[in-house]
Design a protein around this motif. Structure first.
Motif, mmCIF file in Angstrom:
data_model
loop_
_atom_site.group_PDB
_atom_site.id
_atom_site.type_symbol
_atom_site.label_atom_id
_atom_site.label_comp_id
_atom_site.label_asym_id
_atom_site.label_seq_id
_atom_site.Cartn_x
_atom_site.Cartn_y
_atom_site.Cartn_z
ATOM 1 N N GLY A 18 46.206 32.205 52.813
ATOM 2 C CA GLY A 18 45.013 31.501 52.599
ATOM 3 C C GLY A 18 43.891 31.039 52.157
ATOM 4 O O GLY A 18 43.719 31.471 50.438
ATOM 5 N N LEU A 19 43.765 28.644 51.809
ATOM 6 C CA LEU A 19 42.940 28.714 51.386
ATOM 7 C C LEU A 19 43.191 28.121 49.589
ATOM 8 O O LEU A 19 42.984 27.748 48.594
ATOM 9 N N ALA A 20 44.658 28.580 48.885
ATOM 10 C CA ALA A 20 45.351 29.230 47.795
ATOM 11 C C ALA A 20 45.033 28.385 46.897
ATOM 12 O O ALA A 20 44.739 27.680 45.768
ATOM 13 N N THR A 21 45.634 27.041 47.962
ATOM 14 C CA THR A 21 45.891 25.494 47.244
ATOM 15 C C THR A 21 44.723 24.946 46.605
ATOM 16 O O THR A 21 44.642 24.352 45.583
ATOM 17 N N ILE A 22 43.629 24.980 47.161
ATOM 18 C CA ILE A 22 42.329 24.787 46.460
ATOM 19 C C ILE A 22 40.769 25.984 46.462
ATOM 20 O O ILE A 22 40.085 25.584 45.637
ATOM 21 N N ALA A 23 42.075 26.813 46.157
ATOM 22 C CA ALA A 23 40.516 28.162 45.324
ATOM 23 C C ALA A 23 40.742 27.840 44.412
ATOM 24 O O ALA A 23 41.079 27.428 43.249
ATOM 25 N N ASP A 24 39.139 28.120 43.438
ATOM 26 C CA ASP A 24 39.567 28.808 41.266
ATOM 27 C C ASP A 24 40.292 30.185 41.457
ATOM 28 O O ASP A 24 40.571 29.934 39.889
ATOM 29 N N ILE A 25 39.240 31.482 42.340
ATOM 30 C CA ILE A 25 40.315 31.981 41.736
ATOM 31 C C ILE A 25 41.417 32.897 43.188
ATOM 32 O O ILE A 25 41.002 32.585 43.938
ATOM 33 N N ALA A 26 41.834 33.596 42.569
ATOM 34 C CA ALA A 26 43.145 34.268 43.569
ATOM 35 C C ALA A 26 42.680 35.727 42.913
ATOM 36 O O ALA A 26 42.936 35.996 41.630
ATOM 37 N N ILE A 27 42.799 36.668 43.901
ATOM 38 C CA ILE A 27 42.744 38.170 43.926
ATOM 39 C C ILE A 27 44.308 38.711 44.579
ATOM 40 O O ILE A 27 44.443 38.416 45.210
ATOM 41 N N VAL A 28 44.548 39.124 43.211
ATOM 42 C CA VAL A 28 45.834 39.288 43.244
ATOM 43 C C VAL A 28 46.661 40.485 43.197
ATOM 44 O O VAL A 28 46.281 41.163 41.950
ATOM 45 N N TRP A 29 47.138 40.704 43.949
ATOM 46 C CA TRP A 29 47.672 42.966 44.163
ATOM 47 C C TRP A 29 48.843 42.761 43.504
ATOM 48 O O TRP A 29 50.160 42.048 44.111
ATOM 49 N N ALA A 30 49.045 44.056 43.072
ATOM 50 C CA ALA A 30 50.094 44.247 42.011
ATOM 51 C C ALA A 30 50.507 45.202 41.505
ATOM 52 O O ALA A 30 49.691 46.437 41.335
ATOM 53 N N ARG A 31 51.968 45.973 41.363
ATOM 54 C CA ARG A 31 52.466 46.699 41.549
ATOM 55 C C ARG A 31 52.085 47.487 39.725
ATOM 56 O O ARG A 31 53.010 46.879 39.242
ATOM 57 N N THR A 32 51.341 48.421 39.670
ATOM 58 C CA THR A 32 51.291 49.386 38.085
ATOM 59 C C THR A 32 51.899 49.969 37.381
ATOM 60 O O THR A 32 52.052 50.684 38.361
ATOM 61 N N ASP A 33 51.928 50.282 36.969
ATOM 62 C CA ASP A 33 52.774 52.848 36.281
ATOM 63 C C ASP A 33 51.871 53.106 36.570
ATOM 64 O O ASP A 33 51.289 54.590 36.907
ATOM 65 N N ASP A 34 49.652 52.153 37.122
ATOM 66 C CA ASP A 34 49.095 53.212 37.744
ATOM 67 C C ASP A 34 49.067 52.916 39.169
ATOM 68 O O ASP A 34 47.938 53.479 39.733
ATOM 69 N N GLY A 35 49.791 52.621 39.792
ATOM 70 C CA GLY A 35 49.503 52.187 40.979
ATOM 71 C C GLY A 35 49.953 50.624 41.594
ATOM 72 O O GLY A 35 49.543 49.478 41.011
ATOM 73 N N VAL A 36 49.134 50.988 42.615
ATOM 74 C CA VAL A 36 48.296 49.116 43.307
ATOM 75 C C VAL A 36 47.440 48.888 42.998
ATOM 76 O O VAL A 36 46.664 49.321 42.753
ATOM 77 N N ARG A 37 47.705 47.652 41.873
ATOM 78 C CA ARG A 37 45.820 47.080 41.162
ATOM 79 C C ARG A 37 45.273 45.596 41.880
ATOM 80 O O ARG A 37 46.522 44.718 41.891
ATOM 81 N N GLY A 38 44.030 45.264 41.984
ATOM 82 C CA GLY A 38 44.029 43.698 42.408
ATOM 83 C C GLY A 38 43.063 43.201 41.439
ATOM 84 O O GLY A 38 42.958 43.669 40.000
ATOM 85 N N PHE A 39 43.493 42.009 40.381
ATOM 86 C CA PHE A 39 43.365 41.293 39.287
ATOM 87 C C PHE A 39 42.881 39.772 39.566
ATOM 88 O O PHE A 39 43.114 39.418 40.903
ATOM 89 N N VAL A 40 41.958 39.219 39.450
ATOM 90 C CA VAL A 40 41.560 37.895 39.350
ATOM 91 C C VAL A 40 41.673 36.931 38.321
ATOM 92 O O VAL A 40 42.071 37.232 37.527
ATOM 93 N N VAL A 41 42.767 36.172 39.225
ATOM 94 C CA VAL A 41 43.593 35.578 38.380
ATOM 95 C C VAL A 41 42.757 34.000 38.877
ATOM 96 O O VAL A 41 42.967 33.186 39.257
ATOM 97 N N PRO A 42 42.749 32.818 38.033
ATOM 98 C CA PRO A 42 42.010 31.225 38.260
ATOM 99 C C PRO A 42 43.376 30.868 38.021
ATOM 100 O O PRO A 42 44.014 31.076 37.726
ATOM 101 N N THR A 43 43.196 30.462 39.198
ATOM 102 C CA THR A 43 44.223 29.566 39.762
ATOM 103 C C THR A 43 45.548 27.972 38.633
ATOM 104 O O THR A 43 45.995 27.783 39.260
#
Length: 390
Positions: free
Chosen positions: A171-196
């Motif tokens: 939801g809102l991804a085309t008008i959002a300024d930031i996305a909280i993106v969840w991704a798999r890392t070597d330390d497990g799933v983590r969240g990232f603040v991604v400027p759109t």
């Protein structure tokens, strides 16, 4: 439509001793906003698949964005206040309650719970004020209800993170300024603040929807998206982090759909009192009264469930399975009440003269997102038996 039906429902439910003046004040803010800015246009917006972005600042001015968070810039309102706000907005349209949920219960909650103090202090006041919009990118095209199958990755490359993957129904991804993106890392799933506006981030609206037409849902593609080291939500570790945010959203849904249930029941009462059939008002027919009584029983059960989980939440002891019970039960109840009202309205029930058919369509989407019926049933079953059947 008159207000007779609403008065009858509220009088019979009689919640005055369960709802504080502060709770009612928050509710009335949302009722006024919905009446002034959502209801006058929503049928046309739904028909045109149009999201009325120009009214977003009004939600911030009313203090509704992240209102339930005890965080920088946020009001710290109680669970019942937040629930009543969700119900008032969803009675206007599910898409607008979804906006409040995506911004506050998902994106802002993720930053508040798992972000650094710098992220909390800099991002949350901007988001509460509506100057920055967020989205929450967890679901993937092939993952659906199984976030453990996540294929989006974040890999360290020197002082940067590099994200690759895809998300869907965001939801809102085309008008959002930031996305909280969840991704798999070597330390497990983590969240990232991604400027759109980061290179490699692309959001595309999903079209040809038959529900949630007045809101925005998107696909996201992440191709070599480079972020600085401090873009990570430093306290996020594992799937429990995003799932805890989903439970915040499910709480709001459990209350929000009761707004639709109340709205449809009130419409049914008013229609039955006004409509003449076979020489008298429909309200005097036994089958109609039985129908309205069943709807009222369902609505009361749903509201009492919503109040119970709000009390548990305020006490800090709300269990995930209790949220699943509320989400599963209350969405089903709202669907049943909307369907029964549609039948009572006969041919007029499928037109824009009444919002019932639009609510029915939206509820089918609400039933699916933040956990399908099956997922919540398995969560409840696991809590009852101690055995996971996922």
């Amino acid at each position: 439509m008159t207000t007779t039906g609403f008065a009858a429902v509220d009088r019979l439910l009689d919640l005055d001793d369960r709802v504080s003046p502060e709770d009612r004040a928050w509710e009335q803010k949302a009722v006024r906003l919905t009446a002034d800015l959502i209801r006058p246009h929503i049928e046309d917006d739904f028909e045109a698949a149009h999201f009325r972005a120009e009214i977003l600042p009004a939600f911030a001015e009313a203090g509704l964005l992240g209102m339930h968070l005890n965080a920088p810039g946020c009001a710290g309102a109680g669970p019942i206040s937040y629930g009543l706000v969700c119900a008032a907005i969803e009675a206007g349209d599910s898409g607008w309650r979804t906006f409040v949920s995506v911004q506050g219960s998902l994106a802002m909650t993720a930053i508040d719970r798992f972000g650094s103090e710098h992220q909390r202090q800099t991002l949350l006041p901007e988001m509460a004020a509506g100057r920055m919009l967020g989205c929450f990118a967890l679901t993937e095209p092939a993952g659906g209800s199984d976030p453990g199958a996540m294929t989006t990755t974040a890999v360290r490359d020197g002082d940067e993170w590099v994200l690759n993957g895809a998300k869907r129904w965001i939801g809102l991804a085309t008008i959002a300024d930031i996305a909280i993106v969840w991704a798999r890392t070597d330390d497990g799933v983590r969240g990232f603040v991604v400027p759109t506006d980061t290179q490699g981030f692309t959001a595309t609206p999903i079209t040809q929807k038959h529900a949630m037409r007045a809101s925005i849902q998107c696909e996201i593609d992440l191709v070599d998206v480079r972020l600085p080291t401090d873009a990570v939500l430093e306290r996020s570790r594992g799937l429990s982090a995003p799932l805890s945010c989903l439970n915040e959203a499910r709480f709001g849904i459990s209350w929000g759909v009761m707004g639709i249930a109340r709205e449809c029941l009130a419409i049914g009462i008013d229609y039955a009192l006004e409509r003449q059939s076979f020489g008298s008002a429909l309200a005097g027919k036994q089958l109609v009264q039985a129908r309205l009584a069943e709807m009222m029983v369902g609505y009361q059960n749903g509201m009492l469930t919503a109040l119970h989980i709000a009390d548990r939440k305020a006490a800090g002891v709300l269990q995930p399975a209790q949220i699943s019970i509320a989400k599963l039960n209350n969405v089903r109840t709202a669907i049943a009440i909307a369907q029964s009202t549609r039948e009572l309205l006969a041919g007029d029930g499928v037109t824009g003269l009444h919002p019932v058919m639009r609510h029915m369509a939206n509820l089918e989407a609400v039933r699916t997102y933040e956990g399908t019926d099956d997922i919540h049933a398995l969560t409840i079953g696991r809590a009852l038996t101690g055995v996971s059947a996922f």
